[in-house]
Design a protein around this motif. Structure first.
Motif, PDB file in Angstrom:
ATOM      1  N   PHE A   1       0.872  -1.537  -0.228  1.00 47.17           N
ATOM      2  CA  PHE A   1       0.218  -0.137   0.409  1.00 47.17           C
ATOM      3  C   PHE A   1       1.018   1.732  -0.138  1.00 47.17           C
ATOM      4  O   PHE A   1       1.671   1.538   1.325  1.00 47.17           O
ATOM      5  N   ASP A   2       0.919   1.846  -1.380  1.00 45.02           N
ATOM      6  CA  ASP A   2       1.788   2.971  -1.282  1.00 45.02           C
ATOM      7  C   ASP A   2       0.220   4.276  -1.897  1.00 45.02           C
ATOM      8  O   ASP A   2      -0.378   4.059  -2.618  1.00 45.02           O
ATOM      9  N   LEU A   3       0.283   5.376  -0.239  1.00 47.35           N
ATOM     10  CA  LEU A   3      -0.539   6.122  -0.789  1.00 47.35           C
ATOM     11  C   LEU A   3      -0.746   6.618  -1.584  1.00 47.35           C
ATOM     12  O   LEU A   3      -1.650   7.468  -2.290  1.00 47.35           O
ATOM     13  N   LEU A   4       0.255   7.766  -2.539  1.00 47.17           N
ATOM     14  CA  LEU A   4       0.956   8.664  -3.373  1.00 47.17           C
ATOM     15  C   LEU A   4       0.168   7.900  -4.509  1.00 47.17           C
ATOM     16  O   LEU A   4      -0.432   8.238  -5.913  1.00 47.17           O
ATOM     17  N   THR A   5       0.930   6.639  -5.104  1.00 46.63           N
ATOM     18  CA  THR A   5       0.612   5.885  -5.965  1.00 46.63           C
ATOM     19  C   THR A   5      -0.578   5.450  -6.144  1.00 46.63           C
ATOM     20  O   THR A   5      -1.183   5.356  -7.389  1.00 46.63           O
ATOM     21  N   THR A   6      -1.410   4.830  -5.011  1.00 47.62           N
ATOM     22  CA  THR A   6      -2.953   4.730  -5.219  1.00 47.62           C
ATOM     23  C   THR A   6      -3.561   6.247  -5.600  1.00 47.62           C
ATOM     24  O   THR A   6      -4.171   6.143  -6.155  1.00 47.62           O
ATOM     25  N   VAL A   7      -3.625   7.191  -4.657  1.00 48.66           N
ATOM     26  CA  VAL A   7      -4.191   8.297  -5.146  1.00 48.66           C
ATOM     27  C   VAL A   7      -3.809   8.924  -6.590  1.00 48.66           C
ATOM     28  O   VAL A   7      -4.702   9.415  -7.519  1.00 48.66           O
ATOM     29  N   ALA A   8      -2.679   8.213  -7.177  1.00 45.03           N
ATOM     30  CA  ALA A   8      -2.131   9.244  -8.640  1.00 45.03           C
ATOM     31  C   ALA A   8      -3.352   8.230  -9.296  1.00 45.03           C
ATOM     32  O   ALA A   8      -3.614   9.184 -10.606  1.00 45.03           O
TER      33      ALA A   8
ATOM     34  N   VAL B   1     -10.854  16.891 -10.014  1.00 49.64           N
ATOM     35  CA  VAL B   1     -10.009  16.223  -9.273  1.00 49.64           C
ATOM     36  C   VAL B   1      -8.218  16.115 -10.156  1.00 49.64           C
ATOM     37  O   VAL B   1      -7.435  14.313  -9.354  1.00 49.64           O
ATOM     38  N   LEU B   2      -8.295  16.327 -10.921  1.00 47.47           N
ATOM     39  CA  LEU B   2      -6.178  16.689 -10.797  1.00 47.47           C
ATOM     40  C   LEU B   2      -6.183  17.544  -9.762  1.00 47.47           C
ATOM     41  O   LEU B   2      -4.422  17.291  -9.430  1.00 47.47           O
ATOM     42  N   LEU B   3      -6.978  18.255  -9.024  1.00 52.33           N
ATOM     43  CA  LEU B   3      -6.258  18.718  -8.016  1.00 52.33           C
ATOM     44  C   LEU B   3      -5.457  17.906  -7.084  1.00 52.33           C
ATOM     45  O   LEU B   3      -4.498  18.075  -6.406  1.00 52.33           O
ATOM     46  N   ALA B   4      -5.969  16.354  -7.170  1.00 53.67           N
ATOM     47  CA  ALA B   4      -5.477  14.841  -5.952  1.00 53.67           C
ATOM     48  C   ALA B   4      -3.952  15.012  -6.421  1.00 53.67           C
ATOM     49  O   ALA B   4      -2.896  14.124  -5.740  1.00 53.67           O
ATOM     50  N   ILE B   5      -3.239  15.986  -7.775  1.00 53.52           N
ATOM     51  CA  ILE B   5      -2.211  15.571  -8.130  1.00 53.52           C
ATOM     52  C   ILE B   5      -1.191  16.186  -7.518  1.00 53.52           C
ATOM     53  O   ILE B   5      -0.120  16.556  -7.687  1.00 53.52           O
ATOM     54  N   LEU B   6      -1.248  17.176  -6.858  1.00 46.10           N
ATOM     55  CA  LEU B   6      -0.486  18.361  -6.551  1.00 46.10           C
ATOM     56  C   LEU B   6      -0.047  17.730  -5.286  1.00 46.10           C
ATOM     57  O   LEU B   6       1.357  18.345  -5.328  1.00 46.10           O
TER      58      LEU B   6
ATOM     59  N   ALA C   1       2.699  20.735 -13.406  1.00 43.72           N
ATOM     60  CA  ALA C   1       1.338  20.238 -12.804  1.00 43.72           C
ATOM     61  C   ALA C   1       0.127  20.483 -12.772  1.00 43.72           C
ATOM     62  O   ALA C   1      -1.063  20.268 -13.254  1.00 43.72           O
ATOM     63  N   LEU C   2       0.159  22.313 -12.377  1.00 42.71           N
ATOM     64  CA  LEU C   2      -0.980  23.867 -12.150  1.00 42.71           C
ATOM     65  C   LEU C   2      -0.903  23.924 -13.741  1.00 42.71           C
ATOM     66  O   LEU C   2      -1.746  24.122 -13.618  1.00 42.71           O
ATOM     67  N   GLY C   3      -0.270  23.407 -14.362  1.00 46.35           N
ATOM     68  CA  GLY C   3      -0.222  23.867 -15.940  1.00 46.35           C
ATOM     69  C   GLY C   3      -1.592  22.397 -16.542  1.00 46.35           C
ATOM     70  O   GLY C   3      -2.449  22.672 -16.741  1.00 46.35           O
ATOM     71  N   PHE C   4      -1.008  20.905 -15.677  1.00 45.18           N
ATOM     72  CA  PHE C   4      -2.196  19.990 -15.930  1.00 45.18           C
ATOM     73  C   PHE C   4      -4.023  20.369 -15.333  1.00 45.18           C
ATOM     74  O   PHE C   4      -4.807  19.818 -15.910  1.00 45.18           O
ATOM     75  N   ILE C   5      -3.390  20.722 -14.513  1.00 49.67           N
ATOM     76  CA  ILE C   5      -5.252  21.444 -13.654  1.00 49.67           C
ATOM     77  C   ILE C   5      -5.824  22.187 -13.967  1.00 49.67           C
ATOM     78  O   ILE C   5      -6.867  21.754 -14.322  1.00 49.67           O
ATOM     79  N   PHE C   6      -4.924  23.511 -14.128  1.00 50.03           N
ATOM     80  CA  PHE C   6      -5.776  24.612 -14.948  1.00 50.03           C
ATOM     81  C   PHE C   6      -6.581  24.652 -17.105  1.00 50.03           C
ATOM     82  O   PHE C   6      -7.117  25.054 -17.147  1.00 50.03           O
ATOM     83  N   PHE C   7      -5.633  23.307 -17.281  1.00 46.59           N
ATOM     84  CA  PHE C   7      -5.828  23.261 -18.815  1.00 46.59           C
ATOM     85  C   PHE C   7      -7.524  22.907 -19.045  1.00 46.59           C
ATOM     86  O   PHE C   7      -8.589  23.519 -19.929  1.00 46.59           O
TER      87      PHE C   7
END
Length: 157
Positions: free
Chosen positions: A39-46, A98-103, A122-128
Motif C-alpha cells: 500500500f503506497d498512498l501516493l501511488t494509489t491516489v495518482a 479531480v486533477l487537484l489530487a496530483i498536487l 502540474a498546475l498547468g495540467f490542472i488548469f488546462f
C-alpha cells in the motif's frame, strides 16, 4: 449545404484511443506497483486520479458525439444541444477538480528531485481543463443567444 463532422469525429476517436491506451497502461502499472508494495498512498491516489480523469474524458467524448449528431441533423440550435454543451463544461470542471489530487505527488517529486518547476507543470495540467471549460462557457453563451434569436425569428415568420 450539408455539414459534415467526420473530421471532428475522427479526431475525437484518436483522442479516445489515446486515453484508453493511457488508462490501460496506468491500470497495469498500478497492479504491478500494488504487487511490489502492498500500500503506497501516493501511488494509489495518482492512479485513481488518472483513471477517474480518463473515464471523465470518455464521458466527454460521448457528449461530443451527441453534439456532432445534432450538428449533422441540423438541430444544433436547440435546448438539447445546450444541455450537452453544459454537460461538457461541467465535466471539464470536474476533470480540473479531480486533477487537484496530483498536487501532493508533484510536490513530493519536486522536493525529492529539487525541481520546483515540476509544480508549475502540474498546475498547468490542472488548469488546462479549466481553460477549456472557460472557452466552452463563452460558446455556451453564444449558443444561448443564437437559440433566443432563432426562437424570435420563428415567431416573426
Amino acid at each position: 449545404m450539408k455539414i459534415k463532422t467526420t473530421l471532428l469525429k475522427f479526431v475525437t476517436l484518436i483522442i479516445d484511443a489515446f486515453v484508453l491506451f493511457f488508462v490501460v497502461m496506468l491500470s497495469m502499472s498500478m497492479l504491478n506497483a500494488i504487487q511490489d508494495h502492498p500500500f503506497d498512498l501516493l501511488t494509489t491516489v495518482a492512479g485513481v486520479t488518472f483513471l477517474t480523469v480518463g473515464l471523465l474524458v470518455l464521458v466527454i467524448s460521448y457528449y461530443l458525439f451527441r453534439i456532432f449528431k445534432l450538428i449533422d441533423n441540423h438541430n444544433f440550435f436547440t435546448q438539447q444541444a445546450l444541455h450537452f454543451v453544459r454537460m461538457v463544461r461541467y465535466l471539464f470542471i470536474a476533470c480540473s477538480v479531480v486533477l487537484l489530487a496530483i498536487l501532493p505527488i508533484a510536490y513530493q517529486a519536486a522536493d525529492i528531485d529539487d525541481a520546483p518547476g515540476l509544480i508549475i507543470v502540474a498546475l498547468g495540467f490542472i488548469f488546462f481543463p479549466s481553460a477549456i471549460a472557460a472557452f466552452i462557457s463563452v460558446m455556451e453563451k453564444i449558443l444561448i443567444n443564437s437559440i433566443q434569436f432563432k426562437q424570435e425569428n420563428e415567431l416573426t415568420i
